[in-house]
Scaffold this motif. Structure first.
Motif, mmCIF file in Angstrom:
data_model
loop_
_atom_site.group_PDB
_atom_site.id
_atom_site.type_symbol
_atom_site.label_atom_id
_atom_site.label_comp_id
_atom_site.label_asym_id
_atom_site.label_seq_id
_atom_site.Cartn_x
_atom_site.Cartn_y
_atom_site.Cartn_z
ATOM 1 N N ARG A 116 -4.264 96.202 51.920
ATOM 2 C CA ARG A 116 -3.108 96.337 51.439
ATOM 3 C C ARG A 116 -2.052 95.574 52.130
ATOM 4 O O ARG A 116 -1.263 94.895 51.525
ATOM 5 N N CYS A 118 -2.745 92.750 53.988
ATOM 6 C CA CYS A 118 -2.856 91.452 53.824
ATOM 7 C C CYS A 118 -2.283 91.090 52.169
ATOM 8 O O CYS A 118 -1.426 89.988 52.270
ATOM 9 N N ASP A 119 -2.399 91.956 51.397
ATOM 10 C CA ASP A 119 -1.906 91.746 50.071
ATOM 11 C C ASP A 119 -0.183 91.662 49.983
ATOM 12 O O ASP A 119 0.372 90.611 49.476
ATOM 13 N N TRP A 120 0.219 92.535 50.849
ATOM 14 C CA TRP A 120 1.742 92.527 50.853
ATOM 15 C C TRP A 120 2.406 91.238 51.856
ATOM 16 O O TRP A 120 3.238 90.766 51.218
ATOM 17 N N PHE A 121 1.676 90.925 52.755
ATOM 18 C CA PHE A 121 2.340 89.827 53.629
ATOM 19 C C PHE A 121 1.414 88.510 53.043
ATOM 20 O O PHE A 121 1.663 87.543 53.713
ATOM 21 N N GLY A 122 0.923 88.604 51.890
ATOM 22 C CA GLY A 122 0.450 87.303 51.617
ATOM 23 C C GLY A 122 -0.689 86.552 51.984
ATOM 24 O O GLY A 122 -0.802 85.076 52.494
ATOM 25 N N ARG A 150 -7.126 91.546 45.127
ATOM 26 C CA ARG A 150 -6.168 90.292 45.108
ATOM 27 C C ARG A 150 -6.390 89.467 46.581
ATOM 28 O O ARG A 150 -5.632 88.553 46.790
ATOM 29 N N ILE A 232 2.407 95.501 62.108
ATOM 30 C CA ILE A 232 3.468 95.109 63.131
ATOM 31 C C ILE A 232 3.416 93.541 63.331
ATOM 32 O O ILE A 232 4.322 92.495 63.264
ATOM 33 N N ASN A 235 3.757 91.500 60.099
ATOM 34 C CA ASN A 235 5.238 91.433 59.988
ATOM 35 C C ASN A 235 6.038 90.351 60.836
ATOM 36 O O ASN A 235 6.650 89.485 60.550
ATOM 37 N N ARG A 239 7.730 86.946 59.579
ATOM 38 C CA ARG A 239 9.413 86.853 59.926
ATOM 39 C C ARG A 239 9.565 85.739 60.647
ATOM 40 O O ARG A 239 10.812 85.159 60.848
ATOM 41 N N MET B 174 12.952 100.426 48.767
ATOM 42 C CA MET B 174 12.175 99.159 48.126
ATOM 43 C C MET B 174 13.203 98.060 47.816
ATOM 44 O O MET B 174 13.086 96.749 47.806
ATOM 45 N N TYR B 180 15.038 91.714 58.203
ATOM 46 C CA TYR B 180 15.215 90.668 59.130
ATOM 47 C C TYR B 180 16.480 90.230 59.271
ATOM 48 O O TYR B 180 16.792 89.653 60.546
ATOM 49 N N ILE B 213 11.422 95.965 53.602
ATOM 50 C CA ILE B 213 10.643 94.817 54.387
ATOM 51 C C ILE B 213 10.166 93.952 53.536
ATOM 52 O O ILE B 213 9.444 94.365 52.215
ATOM 53 N N PRO B 214 10.463 92.522 53.555
ATOM 54 C CA PRO B 214 10.301 91.657 52.620
ATOM 55 C C PRO B 214 8.838 91.749 52.304
ATOM 56 O O PRO B 214 7.837 91.808 53.238
ATOM 57 N N GLN B 215 8.361 91.108 51.003
ATOM 58 C CA GLN B 215 7.157 91.075 50.659
ATOM 59 C C GLN B 215 6.808 89.671 50.598
ATOM 60 O O GLN B 215 7.489 88.957 50.005
ATOM 61 N N PHE B 216 5.501 89.158 50.847
ATOM 62 C CA PHE B 216 5.363 87.778 50.869
ATOM 63 C C PHE B 216 3.876 87.447 49.616
ATOM 64 O O PHE B 216 3.596 86.378 49.543
ATOM 65 N N GLY B 217 3.344 88.641 49.332
ATOM 66 C CA GLY B 217 2.381 88.421 48.651
ATOM 67 C C GLY B 217 2.504 88.450 47.058
ATOM 68 O O GLY B 217 3.645 88.256 46.561
ATOM 69 N N THR B 221 1.952 94.136 43.874
ATOM 70 C CA THR B 221 1.369 94.690 44.994
ATOM 71 C C THR B 221 2.111 96.178 44.706
ATOM 72 O O THR B 221 3.216 96.454 44.747
ATOM 73 N N SER B 223 3.695 99.535 46.983
ATOM 74 C CA SER B 223 4.613 99.647 48.084
ATOM 75 C C SER B 223 3.614 99.755 49.367
ATOM 76 O O SER B 223 2.312 100.295 49.243
ATOM 77 N N LEU B 224 4.366 99.531 50.707
ATOM 78 C CA LEU B 224 3.378 99.645 51.889
ATOM 79 C C LEU B 224 3.764 101.295 51.921
ATOM 80 O O LEU B 224 4.428 102.064 51.550
ATOM 81 N N ILE B 232 6.405 99.130 60.819
ATOM 82 C CA ILE B 232 7.259 97.749 60.941
ATOM 83 C C ILE B 232 8.865 98.011 61.349
ATOM 84 O O ILE B 232 9.562 97.126 62.280
ATOM 85 N N GLU B 236 11.013 96.325 64.338
ATOM 86 C CA GLU B 236 12.305 95.671 64.114
ATOM 87 C C GLU B 236 13.521 96.321 64.928
ATOM 88 O O GLU B 236 14.029 95.628 65.149
#
Lengths: 240, 240
Positions: A116, A118-122, A150, A232, A235, A239, B174, B180, B213-217, B221, B223-224, B232, B236
């Motif tokens: 999950r 990996c999916d969130w952080f692309g 995904r 962590i 992220n 970032r 969300m 960041y 928390i920014p999403q990159f994927g 998706t 949520s975390l 995370i 931060e």
């Protein structure tokens, strides 16, 4: 109605051996199945006690009784829908960015959380050592939900991969350099180790960098769980 | 030998009601009990099938048989040691730094992970809403290990607390500002919400800042998970 051979076949997919043999896996529950039906996964068969719960009428399904669902389900309280999907072929790895490599992660909940993440952080490619828990294990699926469809998840000999990749190899170690100071290159592999033993000696030797998450609390504390450490570090990577 | 009344009493502590009533909780297993014996927790009683497994001979224990351990244990496979500890009195909250506030976290594994994160990141005070899962629940203990004794965990009406604290109140949402860019003040409270519903409307109104928390994927998706999001955000906060 489900016949005996169907019951036997679907139940057999609870075991990794038969999932591999047939290249199929089972997903259960309304939320999970509906999420997977909306991904690119190829459906093999679909059973439901209530077709109105399906996301659309485009899917071929078999309406079955509660009693029959109980017979094919692995859950104590089966949840109205069960689907069998084809395990997708792994896509070729792409080193033009960051890959995550798992070295012997054993806990299904941890792997599910990591997929999950990996999916969130692309992170498109997740490489698992052959002794990492199977990502189509029902407990892993429960924790990943649709993310499993995904992320390109590949099981292989990670030692060979790491040795021949030619990209930076960053390992998470208790005694690594504080990650806040680390300058992440544009591409590479991040390795996370086993819950009890961390990263194996062989992969440690291949690591070009070692990073750690600084600790601020009482020094006797246990290490962070591998899933939270992965959260962590991914992220930190993004970032950057 | 354990007598019937002891069995009944120890078993009753599996329920929150009786833990509260007696201000006692049960820990099981060699690793967990040994870790807790080395904290400031006050021991009530200690049972073991093998006294050599105890960290030192300074603790008063009762040697019991495997059969007796099975009678007082909540585990399917009891693990050689069972201890009853006094629940420590909550220490007064100290607003001279950062507190973590949980608004209805229900999953024992999530709470356990979050307590361990507080310990790692030096968050001394964890405030839980009264509808958050009990931190002396056996499944929570399994996930926290010794951290439960090193963090001051307080159950209370968090709405009253947040309204009257006078410090910045940062909620995880969300649709919050990307974390960041957020400049963390020197003190405040970070609120994390329930697994399904997030932070309640009432606490949302009291939040002075909302972070995400920014999403990159892929944007569809889920949520975390609350435990990984807490990992995370505490990272931060501390790297700041």
């Amino acid at each position: 109605m489900v016949v005996k051979s169907q019951i036997k076949f679907i139940k057999s997919l609870q075991q990794k051996k038969y999932r591999m043999l047939n290249s199929l896996f089972v997903a259960e529950g309304v939320k999970m199945v509906n999420e997977l039906l909306q991904t690119e996964l190829k459906l093999h068969s679909l059973y439901t006690t209530n077709p109105e719960l399906l996301p659309s009428n485009e899917f071929k399904y078999e309406k079955i009784s509660d009693a029959d669902l109980k017979k094919i389900s692995s859950l104590k309280s089966p949840n109205k829908v069960l689907a069998v999907f084809h395990i997708p072929d792994a896509a070729p790895l792409n080193f033009n960015g960051w890959l995550l490599v798992l070295d012997g992660v054993k806990d299904p909940g941890n792997l599910g959380t990591i997929i999950r993440l990996c999916d969130w952080f692309g992170i498109d490619h997740l490489v698992c050592s052959n002794d990492t828990v199977d990502c189509y294990n029902p407990k892993v699926l429960q924790a990943t939900m649709g993310s499993v469809a995904r992320v390109n998840i590949v099981y292989m000999n990670v030692k060979t991969l790491v040795k021949n990749s030619g990209v930076p190899v960053v390992g998470a170690f208790m005694e690594g350099e504080p990650v806040y100071r680390f300058k992440w290159p544009a591409q590479g592999m991040l390795i996370m180790g086993n819950e009890a033993h961390g990263i194996s000696k062989e992969l440690e030797r291949e690591s070009t960098n070692k990073v750690s998450i600084p600790q601020f609390g009482h020094p006797t504390t246990e290490s962070l769980n591998v899933a939270t450490a992965t959260a962590i570090l991914l992220n930190e990577l993004r970032r950057n």
